[in-house]
Design a protein around this motif. Structure first.
Motif, PDB file in Angstrom:
ATOM      1  N   TYR A   1       0.840  -1.201   0.000  1.00  0.00           N
ATOM      2  CA  TYR A   1       0.000   0.000   0.000  1.00  0.00           C
ATOM      3  C   TYR A   1       0.878   1.255   0.000  1.00  0.00           C
ATOM      4  CZ  TYR A   1      -3.556   3.357   1.437  1.00  0.00           C
ATOM      5  OH  TYR A   1      -4.397   4.434   1.504  1.00  0.00           O
ATOM      6  N   CYS A   2       1.908   1.255   0.829  1.00  0.00           N
ATOM      7  CA  CYS A   2       2.820   2.410   0.884  1.00  0.00           C
ATOM      8  C   CYS A   2       3.564   2.605  -0.430  1.00  0.00           C
ATOM      9  CB  CYS A   2       3.820   2.255   2.039  1.00  0.00           C
ATOM     10  SG  CYS A   2       3.064   2.441   3.665  1.00  0.00           S
ATOM     11  N   GLU A   3       3.857   1.515  -1.121  1.00  0.00           N
ATOM     12  CA  GLU A   3       4.524   1.584  -2.427  1.00  0.00           C
ATOM     13  C   GLU A   3       3.550   1.942  -3.538  1.00  0.00           C
ATOM     14  OE1 GLU A   3       6.001  -2.384  -2.718  1.00  0.00           O
ATOM     15  OE2 GLU A   3       7.698  -2.000  -1.383  1.00  0.00           O
ATOM     16  N   ARG A   4       2.281   2.078  -3.202  1.00  0.00           N
ATOM     17  CA  ARG A   4       1.200   2.398  -4.136  1.00  0.00           C
ATOM     18  C   ARG A   4       0.936   1.296  -5.159  1.00  0.00           C
ATOM     19  NH1 ARG A   4      -0.162   7.825  -3.311  1.00  0.00           N
ATOM     20  NH2 ARG A   4       1.479   9.041  -2.349  1.00  0.00           N
ATOM     21  N   SER A   5       1.322   0.071  -4.818  1.00  0.00           N
ATOM     22  CA  SER A   5       0.998  -1.043  -5.703  1.00  0.00           C
ATOM     23  C   SER A   5      -0.311  -1.717  -5.267  1.00  0.00           C
ATOM     24  CB  SER A   5       2.140  -2.064  -5.733  1.00  0.00           C
ATOM     25  OG  SER A   5       2.337  -2.641  -4.466  1.00  0.00           O
ATOM     26  N   LEU A   6      -0.927  -1.171  -4.228  1.00  0.00           N
ATOM     27  CA  LEU A   6      -2.196  -1.680  -3.728  1.00  0.00           C
ATOM     28  C   LEU A   6      -3.067  -0.474  -3.373  1.00  0.00           C
ATOM     29  CD1 LEU A   6      -3.300  -4.554  -3.038  1.00  0.00           C
ATOM     30  CD2 LEU A   6      -2.524  -4.166  -0.705  1.00  0.00           C
ATOM     31  N   SER A   7      -4.285  -0.437  -3.895  1.00  0.00           N
ATOM     32  CA  SER A   7      -5.187   0.683  -3.592  1.00  0.00           C
ATOM     33  C   SER A   7      -5.817   0.488  -2.210  1.00  0.00           C
ATOM     34  CB  SER A   7      -6.290   0.751  -4.646  1.00  0.00           C
ATOM     35  OG  SER A   7      -7.152  -0.367  -4.516  1.00  0.00           O
ATOM     36  N   ALA A   8      -6.466   1.539  -1.721  1.00  0.00           N
ATOM     37  CA  ALA A   8      -7.127   1.458  -0.419  1.00  0.00           C
ATOM     38  C   ALA A   8      -8.208   0.381  -0.430  1.00  0.00           C
ATOM     39  CB  ALA A   8      -7.721   2.809  -0.041  1.00  0.00           C
ATOM     40  N   SER A   9      -8.995   0.324  -1.491  1.00  0.00           N
ATOM     41  CA  SER A   9     -10.072  -0.672  -1.533  1.00  0.00           C
ATOM     42  C   SER A   9      -9.504  -2.095  -1.570  1.00  0.00           C
ATOM     43  CB  SER A   9     -11.003  -0.434  -2.718  1.00  0.00           C
ATOM     44  OG  SER A   9     -10.318  -0.539  -3.930  1.00  0.00           O
ATOM     45  N   HIS A  10      -8.410  -2.291  -2.315  1.00  0.00           N
ATOM     46  CA  HIS A  10      -7.793  -3.614  -2.345  1.00  0.00           C
ATOM     47  C   HIS A  10      -7.155  -3.960  -0.994  1.00  0.00           C
ATOM     48  CE1 HIS A  10      -8.137  -3.301  -6.788  1.00  0.00           C
ATOM     49  NE2 HIS A  10      -8.409  -4.581  -6.631  1.00  0.00           N
ATOM     50  N   LEU A  11      -6.565  -2.973  -0.327  1.00  0.00           N
ATOM     51  CA  LEU A  11      -6.004  -3.214   1.002  1.00  0.00           C
ATOM     52  C   LEU A  11      -7.108  -3.654   1.955  1.00  0.00           C
ATOM     53  CD1 LEU A  11      -3.711  -3.092   3.117  1.00  0.00           C
ATOM     54  CD2 LEU A  11      -4.344  -0.698   3.474  1.00  0.00           C
ATOM     55  N   LEU A  12      -8.241  -2.952   1.938  1.00  0.00           N
ATOM     56  CA  LEU A  12      -9.341  -3.310   2.825  1.00  0.00           C
ATOM     57  C   LEU A  12      -9.856  -4.718   2.539  1.00  0.00           C
ATOM     58  CD1 LEU A  12     -11.377   0.018   2.946  1.00  0.00           C
ATOM     59  CD2 LEU A  12      -9.729  -0.857   4.606  1.00  0.00           C
ATOM     60  N   LYS A  13      -9.980  -5.059   1.266  1.00  0.00           N
ATOM     61  CA  LYS A  13     -10.451  -6.399   0.902  1.00  0.00           C
ATOM     62  C   LYS A  13      -9.473  -7.461   1.364  1.00  0.00           C
ATOM     63  CE  LYS A  13     -13.122  -4.928  -3.081  1.00  0.00           C
ATOM     64  NZ  LYS A  13     -13.185  -4.826  -4.536  1.00  0.00           N
ATOM     65  N   GLU A  14      -8.176  -7.207   1.171  1.00  0.00           N
ATOM     66  CA  GLU A  14      -7.160  -8.184   1.578  1.00  0.00           C
ATOM     67  C   GLU A  14      -7.094  -8.331   3.097  1.00  0.00           C
ATOM     68  OE1 GLU A  14      -5.376 -10.284  -0.302  1.00  0.00           O
ATOM     69  OE2 GLU A  14      -6.467  -9.547  -2.051  1.00  0.00           O
ATOM     70  N   CYS A  15      -7.236  -7.222   3.819  1.00  0.00           N
ATOM     71  CA  CYS A  15      -7.246  -7.287   5.291  1.00  0.00           C
ATOM     72  C   CYS A  15      -8.454  -8.065   5.779  1.00  0.00           C
ATOM     73  CB  CYS A  15      -7.231  -5.900   5.901  1.00  0.00           C
ATOM     74  SG  CYS A  15      -5.633  -5.063   5.755  1.00  0.00           S
ATOM     75  N   ALA A  16      -9.586  -7.903   5.099  1.00  0.00           N
ATOM     76  CA  ALA A  16     -10.787  -8.654   5.460  1.00  0.00           C
ATOM     77  C   ALA A  16     -10.565 -10.148   5.256  1.00  0.00           C
ATOM     78  CB  ALA A  16     -11.982  -8.164   4.647  1.00  0.00           C
ATOM     79  N   VAL A  17      -9.828 -10.512   4.213  1.00  0.00           N
ATOM     80  CA  VAL A  17      -9.517 -11.913   3.965  1.00  0.00           C
ATOM     81  C   VAL A  17      -8.602 -12.445   5.070  1.00  0.00           C
ATOM     82  CG1 VAL A  17      -8.282 -13.495   2.418  1.00  0.00           C
ATOM     83  CG2 VAL A  17      -9.861 -11.810   1.478  1.00  0.00           C
ATOM     84  N   VAL A  18      -7.595 -11.661   5.445  1.00  0.00           N
ATOM     85  CA  VAL A  18      -6.645 -12.086   6.474  1.00  0.00           C
ATOM     86  C   VAL A  18      -7.347 -12.268   7.818  1.00  0.00           C
ATOM     87  CG1 VAL A  18      -4.632 -11.373   7.830  1.00  0.00           C
ATOM     88  CG2 VAL A  18      -4.623 -11.081   5.341  1.00  0.00           C
ATOM     89  N   TYR A  19      -8.215 -11.327   8.183  1.00  0.00           N
ATOM     90  CA  TYR A  19      -8.862 -11.350   9.480  1.00  0.00           C
ATOM     91  C   TYR A  19     -10.260 -11.938   9.496  1.00  0.00           C
ATOM     92  CZ  TYR A  19      -5.671  -9.277  12.751  1.00  0.00           C
ATOM     93  OH  TYR A  19      -4.622  -9.066  13.604  1.00  0.00           O
ATOM     94  N   GLY A  20     -10.830 -12.133   8.319  1.00  0.00           N
ATOM     95  CA  GLY A  20     -12.202 -12.616   8.267  1.00  0.00           C
ATOM     96  C   GLY A  20     -12.302 -14.103   8.554  1.00  0.00           C
ATOM     97  N   PRO A  21     -13.522 -14.601   8.568  1.00  0.00           N
ATOM     98  CA  PRO A  21     -13.717 -16.035   8.802  1.00  0.00           C
ATOM     99  C   PRO A  21     -13.157 -16.833   7.629  1.00  0.00           C
ATOM    100  CG  PRO A  21     -15.800 -14.999   8.231  1.00  0.00           C
ATOM    101  CD  PRO A  21     -14.769 -13.902   8.366  1.00  0.00           C
ATOM    102  N   PRO A  22     -12.691 -18.053   7.883  1.00  0.00           N
ATOM    103  CA  PRO A  22     -12.150 -18.873   6.792  1.00  0.00           C
ATOM    104  C   PRO A  22     -13.216 -19.174   5.747  1.00  0.00           C
ATOM    105  CG  PRO A  22     -12.078 -20.064   8.897  1.00  0.00           C
ATOM    106  CD  PRO A  22     -12.677 -18.721   9.152  1.00  0.00           C
ATOM    107  N   ALA A  23     -12.787 -19.245   4.492  1.00  0.00           N
ATOM    108  CA  ALA A  23     -13.704 -19.551   3.387  1.00  0.00           C
ATOM    109  C   ALA A  23     -14.179 -20.992   3.533  1.00  0.00           C
ATOM    110  CB  ALA A  23     -13.005 -19.360   2.053  1.00  0.00           C
ATOM    111  N   GLN A  24     -15.447 -21.194   3.204  1.00  0.00           N
ATOM    112  CA  GLN A  24     -16.011 -22.555   3.321  1.00  0.00           C
ATOM    113  C   GLN A  24     -16.355 -23.119   1.993  1.00  0.00           C
ATOM    114  OE1 GLN A  24     -18.933 -23.104   6.336  1.00  0.00           O
ATOM    115  NE2 GLN A  24     -17.964 -21.643   7.686  1.00  0.00           N
TER     116      GLN A  24
END
Length: 151
Positions: free
Chosen positions: A128-151
């Protein structure tokens, strides 16, 4: 739920963009978040963002609580003045602990799973700091990291 993973200066603008896209049925929750977190005098954004910091969990707090309980453990209720003395002794150690942490001589134990999650988050933040990831993509990826496991 992922807004705390953004830098504090990007949170309000990102929230505004999310709010503009939110369906009408989510408006009550968006209003709640806005008034309770985004525009709060009690909880300023700088106090709840975790951007580029090691995220503490309830386990960290419970670990301290269990350790403290064993220090003051007695049979029955803890006398008030004994509790005050123990809390004072605990607070007196903070400057030494802070210095040791700053010098890299004191570290906390972290389980393998928690270290892996922290590693993923710091990798996302660097992108994100390198600007290779947008804010919306960062939020989506963080949700994947912290969210419930995929079923």
């Amino acid at each position: 739920m992922s807004l705390p993973f953004l830098p504090p200066e990007h949170i309000e603008d990102t929230f505004d963009r999310l709010d503009a896209r939110a369906p009408e049925q989510l408006q009550p929750i968006m209003d709640y978040v806005y008034h309770t977190w985004i525009r709060s005098a009690v909880f300023p954004i700088d106090n709840w963002t975790v951007f580029m910091t090691s995220v503490r969990t309830n386990n960290d707090v419970e670990g301290w609580h269990n350790r403290f309980n064993t220090c003051v453990a007695t049979r029955g209720p803890v006398p008030f003045y004994h509790l005050i003395q123990e809390l004072y002794a605990e607070a007196s150690d903070i400057p030494v602990q802070l210095r040791l942490v700053t010098e890299g001589k004191l570290q906390r134990y972290q389980r393998k799973k928690s270290r892996q999650i922290q590693g993923k988050l710091f990798n996302l933040w660097e992108r994100y700091c390198e600007r290779s990831l947008s804010a919306s993509h960062l939020l989506k990826e963080c949700a994947v990291v912290y969210g419930p496991p995929a079923q």
